[in-house]
Design an enzyme around this catalytic site. Structure first.
Site, PDB file in Angstrom:
ATOM      1  N   TYR A 136       0.834  -1.206   0.000  1.00 34.99           N
ATOM      2  CA  TYR A 136       0.000   0.000   0.000  1.00 34.99           C
ATOM      3  C   TYR A 136       0.866   1.252   0.000  1.00 34.99           C
ATOM      4  O   TYR A 136       0.652   2.174  -0.805  1.00 34.99           O
ATOM      5  CB  TYR A 136      -0.921  -0.029   1.219  1.00 34.99           C
ATOM      6  CG  TYR A 136      -1.644   1.270   1.486  1.00 34.99           C
ATOM      7  CD1 TYR A 136      -2.625   1.727   0.624  1.00 34.99           C
ATOM      8  CD2 TYR A 136      -1.339   2.043   2.606  1.00 34.99           C
ATOM      9  CE1 TYR A 136      -3.296   2.920   0.862  1.00 34.99           C
ATOM     10  CE2 TYR A 136      -2.002   3.228   2.855  1.00 34.99           C
ATOM     11  CZ  TYR A 136      -2.974   3.668   1.984  1.00 34.99           C
ATOM     12  OH  TYR A 136      -3.623   4.846   2.225  1.00 34.99           O
ATOM     13  N   LYS A 177     -17.861   1.043   4.853  1.00 32.78           N
ATOM     14  CA  LYS A 177     -16.505   0.515   4.945  1.00 32.78           C
ATOM     15  C   LYS A 177     -16.393  -0.633   5.937  1.00 32.78           C
ATOM     16  O   LYS A 177     -15.464  -1.438   5.873  1.00 32.78           O
ATOM     17  CB  LYS A 177     -15.520   1.630   5.324  1.00 32.78           C
ATOM     18  CG  LYS A 177     -15.374   2.705   4.266  1.00 32.78           C
ATOM     19  CD  LYS A 177     -14.276   3.688   4.604  1.00 32.78           C
ATOM     20  CE  LYS A 177     -12.900   3.063   4.507  1.00 32.78           C
ATOM     21  NZ  LYS A 177     -11.828   4.053   4.713  1.00 32.78           N
TER      22      LYS A 177
END
Length: 305
Positions: A136, A177
């Site tokens: 990431y 989320k």
């Protein structure tokens, strides 16, 4: 901003939808999302929503400003599928910016990450050395390097925003989320349900929690001032998870002790502490965080009362 034509990628996601809804009142806003992490239910009717991927060939980039927020946005997602992570976060960024450039757009504001600072208890300025420990982080640092290329080679305005622990709460656009929501949303939801929040380790890790409304204003100001470079968006105040649970208990009128578990994320990659030095964007765009953590937690907890 007003009377601008704007594209927001990841526009049905948490930060993207908050930005789209804010700007749609005075601008022509197009939001695209592949709906992997976003949902069009987050968007108000004034937003022109289109289900598209940032990897598509024909994107609606004939705009004045691009806000590029689309990303696979967690450590786990990149560990599960590093190739897809790189394609979406890096190739998708280059694809979007290059199409915008060809369509005459010269202003791009994009999401980077504060994770590349590693664990820092002192405020982190943008010019301090950074490291990459996860896929990431590698993908977001790659964005910054490609943004530098677009700025230097094509003279585009390229502003990379390093967000610090953005939250809103499950009653906002964070609800979809779920397990990937900020710990504030998760802990508040647990406490309101009478459940103990689960803390990794001993709960002494700290975060610079920044309300999404402040983040959205920072994005807007970066575009208005046609900034180029990387910028921190954070409050400069850090709170431990233990302190956070105490504050949420106070707001909700509960008295529930957290549950402590072994951290499943390796110590070598887990960011234990974050704190922003946001003096650069304060000086260049007059941005100031306006929502204190206490005020933000009151907003998060209000629907539960």
């Amino acid at each position: 901003m007003q009377d601008e034509r704007i594209l927001i990628t990841g526009g049905a996601g948490f930060i993207g939808s908050n930005l789209a809804n804010r700007l749609a009142g005075n601008n022509d806003v197009i939001a695209i999302d592949d709906e992997y992490l976003g949902t069009p239910e987050n968007l108000e009717g004034a937003v022109d929503y289109r289900q598209q991927s940032v990897l598509d060939d024909e994107l609606p980039t004939d705009v004045d400003v691009v806000f590029h927020l689309a990303a696979l946005s967690s450590y786990a997602m990149h560990e599960d599928d590093p190739t897809t992570g790189a394609r979406v976060n890096v190739e998708g960024f280059v694809n979007t910016v290059d199409q915008a450039r060809q369509d005459g757009c010269d202003t791009v504001v994009y999401a980077s990450t504060s994770s590349i600072y590693g664990s820092q208890t002192d405020p982190s300025p943008e010019d301090m050395p950074v490291t990459v420990n996860t896929g990431y982080e590698a993908s977001k640092l790659a964005r910054e390097r490609y943004a530098e290329y677009f700025a230097n080679h094509y003279e585009l305005n390229m502003a990379g925003m390093r967000f610090f622990s953005v939250y809103q709460g499950f009653e906002g656009a964070e609800e979809h989320k779920g397990e990937y929501a900020n710990v504030i949303a998760q802990f508040a939801g647990d406490l309101a349900d009478g459940e103990p929040p689960v803390l990794y380790g001993d709960g002494t890790q700290t975060r610079d929690f920044t309300h999404v409304d402040d983040i959205v204003r920072g994005l807007e100001l970066a575009a208005e001032h046609e900034l180029t470079g990387v910028y921190n968006l954070g409050t400069g105040d850090a709170y431990s998870f233990n302190e956070l649970v105490d504050m949420l208990n106070d707001e909700l009128g509960t008295d529930i002790e957290p549950e402590y578990v072994e951290n499943p994320i390796p110590d070598s990659v887990y960011v234990h502490d974050t704190c922003a030095d946001s003096s650069k964007i304060r000086e260049e765009a007059s941005w100031e965080p306006q929502i204190s953590l206490k005020e933000g937690l009151e907003m998060v907890c209000r629907p539960y009362r």
